[in-house]
Scaffold this motif. Sequence first.
Motif, short mmCIF file in Angstrom:
data_model
loop_
_atom_site.label_atom_id
_atom_site.label_comp_id
_atom_site.label_asym_id
_atom_site.label_seq_id
_atom_site.Cartn_x
_atom_site.Cartn_y
_atom_site.Cartn_z
N THR A 21 -18.39 32.83 23.74
CA THR A 21 -18.67 33.95 23.13
C THR A 21 -19.12 34.99 23.96
N GLN A 22 -18.75 36.30 23.55
CA GLN A 22 -18.96 37.44 24.48
C GLN A 22 -20.02 38.09 23.62
N ARG A 23 -21.12 38.45 24.40
CA ARG A 23 -22.37 39.38 23.63
C ARG A 23 -21.84 40.61 23.13
N LYS B 55 -24.73 43.08 26.83
CA LYS B 55 -23.50 43.29 25.96
C LYS B 55 -22.26 43.05 27.06
N TRP C 163 -20.38 36.71 28.84
CA TRP C 163 -19.92 35.67 27.95
C TRP C 163 -21.48 34.59 28.30
N PRO D 277 -22.74 30.02 22.45
CA PRO D 277 -23.12 30.24 21.19
C PRO D 277 -24.80 29.63 21.06
N GLU E 99 -24.30 32.73 13.15
CA GLU E 99 -23.47 33.45 13.96
C GLU E 99 -22.12 33.42 13.90
N LEU F 281 -16.61 35.26 14.05
CA LEU F 281 -17.69 36.09 14.81
C LEU F 281 -18.18 36.95 13.87
N GLU G 95 -21.47 38.10 15.21
CA GLU G 95 -22.48 38.83 15.81
C GLU G 95 -21.99 39.11 17.30
N HIS G 96 -20.72 38.39 17.64
CA HIS G 96 -20.42 38.31 18.86
C HIS G 96 -19.02 39.35 19.08
N GLU G 97 -18.90 39.99 20.15
CA GLU G 97 -17.86 40.77 20.30
C GLU G 97 -16.53 40.26 20.59
N ALA H 4 -14.52 36.03 21.55
CA ALA H 4 -14.61 34.37 21.75
C ALA H 4 -13.25 34.08 22.20
#
Length: 132
Positions: free
Chosen positions: A20-22, A28, A31, A34, A55, A94, A96-98, A100
Amino acid sequence: MKSIRVSAAVIHKDGKIFATQRGYGEYKGKWEFPGGKREEGESGEEALMREIKEELDSIINIETLICTTDFDYPTFHLTMDVYLASLVEGKLTLLEHEDAKWVSLDSIDSLDWLPADWSVIEEIKRHFASRL
């Protein structure tokens, strides 16, 4: 220095690992695996189950503890318990993540991981490549 204890999941499927990407904060765009912070009185497994539900709106099966890693960021000390897991229910939505993606062990090094996650990647390669 402030200390934070977190749990993270290496979710695997068909020989690939879910990354996942913050989507927020100082890191931010980096990667990560999670997961998140433990709440008072929670075990590592309980925290991970809760965090994945919050999340990713999913339920996982925790298979085994891969490793515990410690890392000193500039403003805090991180202790991270990392568990091998598989998806039981949900679509890893997703919340919360930007971004994945599912990555193979061959391409896992191509992502811009958070610093604490690099030692986890080496553990995955060394000990779990045959299991994924």
